[in-house]
Scaffold this active site. Structure first.
Site, PDB file in Angstrom:
ATOM      1  N   ILE A 149      34.139  32.115  46.078  1.00  0.00           N
ATOM      2  CA  ILE A 149      35.064  32.201  44.546  1.00  0.00           C
ATOM      3  C   ILE A 149      36.530  33.229  44.470  1.00  0.00           C
ATOM      4  CG2 ILE A 149      35.143  31.086  42.422  1.00  0.00           C
ATOM      5  CD1 ILE A 149      32.958  29.410  42.757  1.00  0.00           C
ATOM      6  N   PRO A 150      37.591  33.523  44.896  1.00  0.00           N
ATOM      7  CA  PRO A 150      38.393  35.217  44.762  1.00  0.00           C
ATOM      8  C   PRO A 150      38.831  35.368  43.428  1.00  0.00           C
ATOM      9  CG  PRO A 150      39.703  33.044  45.819  1.00  0.00           C
ATOM     10  CD  PRO A 150      38.476  32.457  45.146  1.00  0.00           C
ATOM     11  N   CYS A 151      37.878  35.462  42.778  1.00  0.00           N
ATOM     12  CA  CYS A 151      38.341  36.152  41.093  1.00  0.00           C
ATOM     13  C   CYS A 151      38.847  37.605  41.095  1.00  0.00           C
ATOM     14  CB  CYS A 151      37.120  36.051  40.539  1.00  0.00           C
ATOM     15  SG  CYS A 151      35.546  37.114  41.403  1.00  0.00           S
ATOM     16  N   HIS A 152      39.376  38.091  42.587  1.00  0.00           N
ATOM     17  CA  HIS A 152      39.004  39.467  42.331  1.00  0.00           C
ATOM     18  C   HIS A 152      41.037  38.863  42.728  1.00  0.00           C
ATOM     19  CE1 HIS A 152      39.425  37.572  46.412  1.00  0.00           C
ATOM     20  NE2 HIS A 152      40.471  38.439  47.372  1.00  0.00           N
TER      21      HIS A 152
END
Length: 249
Positions: A149-152
């Site tokens: 999950i690309p929270c970056h």
């Protein structure tokens, strides 16, 4: 690794416990390559549950999930490419234990395409909690499956990467590898420009939206807020969906 009492008890059985039973009460773990170095990944019978780097993986997992860990012979199918690209392609995630708010934050972050970023306020607006920007940051900081999950891809409005579970430097490396120009975003933010519009399409976007990147200089206009762009006659992009009149946070 300290032996778990539950696993010790199972080992004392007269016959080997079936794999299906083990997978229901324990989790598997494995070390795999990722864009920011080797990571430890734990997964259950429901999907990938935890991605971690460095020391303390076993202790952190047990404190968070309360399950013993068993070594895995091989990673789940699709895990390594998913860590590299952020595209799950059928890889399941086990997000049990998250609050409805945390889950909604992560689901919104999951929609951000590779090579694009959104401000924290965008997430808050998407989940119907526009004033919960700080809580959004906290939820992203506790993302159990970063990269998957690309929270970056959620950053501060001034173009700074902001906090990240693997550190701000890793966050910047990931974004640079995806083609995000943080220096340009910082320069725009310094001019109080948070949205870009095209006078040929009449659409206003976030600067990293693939539609915004196609706007030529002669037809590009910058705006401080979405309401300002709307007042000038522009409609929000249906792809990146800017959703708040506030300056991104």
């Amino acid at each position: 690794m300290t032996q778990d009492p539950l696993l010790t008890g199972l080992a004392a059985l007269a016959v080997e416990p079936p794999e299906a039973l083990l997978d229901r009460i324990a989790a598997r773990w494995i070390r795999v390559p990722a864009p920011i170095g080797e990571l430890s990944v734990a997964y259950t019978d429901q999907g990938v549950a935890y991605v971690h780097s460095g020391d303390g993986f076993t202790r952190a997992f047990r404190e968070r999930f309360g399950r013993p860990l068993l070594p895995a012979a091989r990673p789940p199918a699709g895990l390594v490419p998913a860590l590299r690209t952020g595209r799950l392609s059928g890889l399941r995630l086990d997000l049990r234990g998250l609050s409805p708010f945390q889950r909604s934050v992560l689901e919104a972050a999951r929609d951000i395409p590779r090579g694009e970023v959104r401000p924290y306020a965008w997430i808050a607006a998407r989940i119907g909690r526009p004033k919960a920007v700080r809580a959004v940051g906290t939820a992203l900081g506790h993302n159990p499956v970063p990269l998957l999950i690309p929270c970056h891809r959620v950053i501060r409005s001034d173009g700074a990467a902001g906090e990240y579970v693997f550190g701000p430097a890793a966050k910047e490396r990931l974004l640079a590898a995806e083609g995000v120009d943080l220096e340009r975003l910082r320069a725009l933010a310094g001019e109080r420009v948070f949205y870009l519009a095209s006078d040929t399409t009449g659409v206003v976007c976030f600067p990293t939206c693939h539609n915004a990147r196609r706007i030529t200089a002669a037809h590009r206009h910058g705006f401080r807020s979405l309401s300002q762009a709307r007042a000038a006659g522009y409609r929000p992009c249906r792809t990146c969906r800017p959703a708040t009149d506030d300056i991104p946070a």
